[in-house]
Design an enzyme around this catalytic site. Structure first.
Site, mmCIF file in Angstrom:
data_model
loop_
_atom_site.group_PDB
_atom_site.id
_atom_site.type_symbol
_atom_site.label_atom_id
_atom_site.label_comp_id
_atom_site.label_asym_id
_atom_site.label_seq_id
_atom_site.Cartn_x
_atom_site.Cartn_y
_atom_site.Cartn_z
ATOM 1 C CG ASP A 22 -1.928 1.239 1.379
ATOM 2 O OD1 ASP A 22 -2.395 1.484 0.277
ATOM 3 O OD2 ASP A 22 -1.838 1.934 2.615
ATOM 4 C CB SER A 23 0.156 5.037 -0.436
ATOM 5 O OG SER A 23 -0.711 5.060 0.361
ATOM 6 C CE1 TYR A 54 2.321 5.188 -3.343
ATOM 7 C CE2 TYR A 54 1.261 3.491 -4.782
ATOM 8 C CZ TYR A 54 2.779 3.719 -3.560
ATOM 9 O OH TYR A 54 3.468 2.810 -3.850
ATOM 10 C CB CYS A 85 -2.872 0.525 -1.946
ATOM 11 S SG CYS A 85 -3.171 1.975 -2.814
ATOM 12 C CD GLU A 177 -0.087 7.196 6.253
ATOM 13 O OE1 GLU A 177 1.044 6.813 6.783
ATOM 14 O OE2 GLU A 177 -0.332 5.517 5.437
ATOM 15 C CB CYS A 209 -9.332 5.135 0.677
ATOM 16 S SG CYS A 209 -8.005 5.770 0.505
ATOM 17 C CG HIS A 211 -4.624 5.275 4.261
ATOM 18 N ND1 HIS A 211 -4.108 4.481 3.090
ATOM 19 C CD2 HIS A 211 -3.750 5.321 4.957
ATOM 20 C CE1 HIS A 211 -2.802 5.116 2.948
ATOM 21 N NE2 HIS A 211 -2.990 4.958 4.159
HETATM 22 N N1 DGL Z 1 -4.587 3.594 0.111
HETATM 23 C C1 DGL Z 1 -4.609 3.888 -0.886
HETATM 24 C C2 DGL Z 1 -5.471 3.801 -1.349
HETATM 25 O O1 DGL Z 1 -7.298 2.864 -1.019
HETATM 26 C C3 DGL Z 1 -4.192 4.981 -1.147
HETATM 27 C C4 DGL Z 1 -3.999 6.244 -0.757
HETATM 28 C C5 DGL Z 1 -3.124 7.097 -0.811
HETATM 29 O O2 DGL Z 1 -1.772 7.031 -0.940
HETATM 30 O O3 DGL Z 1 -3.675 8.604 -1.097
HETATM 31 O O4 DGL Z 1 -6.838 4.546 -2.029
#
Ligand code: DGL
Length: 301
Positions: A22-23, A54, A85, A177, A209, A211
């Site tokens: 993941d990012s 990302y 991600c 984060e 997402c 996150h």
């Molecule tokens: N957790 C990631 C996603 O599902 C990336 C979030 C990010 O890095 O912008 O999109």
């Protein structure tokens, strides 16, 4: 005759780890579900905290980063790659799948399937990063999954009136984060981002997402009890299980599984953030890996 039979039904085992990236820390929401569903499997997690987010980056950059992460995980001899991600799944799944030579699991299809099963009114919201929203891939996946169910005569009443609304919530990634999962600032951001979806009576909201499940409590409070929140983690884990079984890649060795972490930023910072979330004690021995040293071959699939 018996020998032949034994050979053809022999159960194979593969103790190599599953690679997950993941990012940053968002993919831990998927990793946790993989651990729950597949307690015998070893895992290697890579969080690209040094290059996060990302979701604000271009298609080309997300593909390059994802291919580099893939090359890094392959260098660790993983048997499968999970793109934990949504932004990377939306933009780089095809490229990673074309290059990986091991099975690759993405996170969008399982989330879309879960949402069309859950909706009672057909009003589905998708919150995600800008990169995921702009790709249109999540929306297409929901339409596709709804089409499959409609053909099979499932959840007809709701899916015949399918309405999909997307909203990009870029600040949620930084808040997650930062560890600000349940603060006043997060609540204010959520109220602003979710205003329209609430007004339009979304009954099922996809946390598109990885996150965002970290902010689940705040998002649930803002949306209210009539909105089902879809965290695809558990269905992604089920998909991982299916793919392992189909490819005879399950670990049946009985060895104690190992869980290894890498980050492209500070390992201590990563462990501080991961600890309260993973709930199973502090991950230790996290190493730094700079995946930009790996080739992100230029294929823009
Ligand atoms: N957790 C990631 C996603 O599902 C990336 C979030 C990010 O890095 O912008 O999109």
């Amino acid at each position: 005759m018996n020998i032949q039979k034994n050979v053809s039904t022999q159960v194979q085992s593969d103790s190599r780890p599953i690679g997950v990236f993941d990012s940053g820390i968002g993919g831990l929401t998927v990793l946790k579900e993989i651990w729950k569903a597949l307690p015998n499997e070893s895992t290697i997690y890579f969080g690209d905290n040094g290059r996060t987010p990302y979701g604000t980056k271009s298609h080309e950059t997300i593909v390059t980063y994802s291919l580099q992460n893939m090359q890094f995980l392959l260098s660790q001899d993983v048997k499968m790659i999970v793109i934990a991600c949504n932004s990377a799944s939306a933009h780089a799944y095809k490229a990673v799948r074309a290059k990986a030579k091991v099975p690759v699991v993405e996170v969008i299809t399982p989330g879309a399937a879960q949402a069309v099963e859950a909706t009672r009114t057909g009003r589905i919201g998708i919150i995600a990063t800008r990169a995921t929203v702009n790709s249109g891939i999540y929306k297409a996946a929901v339409e596709n999954e709804a089409g499959i169910r409609l053909k099979a005569g499932l959840n007809r009443e709701a899916l015949e009136q399918l309405y999909i609304e997307q909203a990009a919530c870029p600040l949620f990634v930084s808040l997650a984060e930062e560890g600000w999962w349940d603060t006043e600032i997060t609540k204010l951001a959520a109220e602003e981002y979710l205003k329209q979806l609430k007004k339009n009576h979304i009954d099922t909201l996809i946390l598109g997402c990885t996150h965002y499940p970290l902010l689940m409590k705040t998002i649930a409070e803002v949306m209210g009890p009539d909105t089902a929140l879809i965290n695809a983690g558990a269905s992604v884990a089920r998909e991982v299980e299916n793919v392992l079984a189909r490819n005879q890649l399950m670990n049946r060795s009985g060895d104690v599984p190992q869980h290894i972490f890498y980050t492209s930023d500070d390992p201590q910072m990563f462990e501080n953030l991961a600890t309260p979330f993973l709930g199973g004690g502090r991950p230790s021995g996290t190493k730094r890996a700079m995946t930009d040293e790996y080739s992100g071959e230029e294929i823009w699939l």
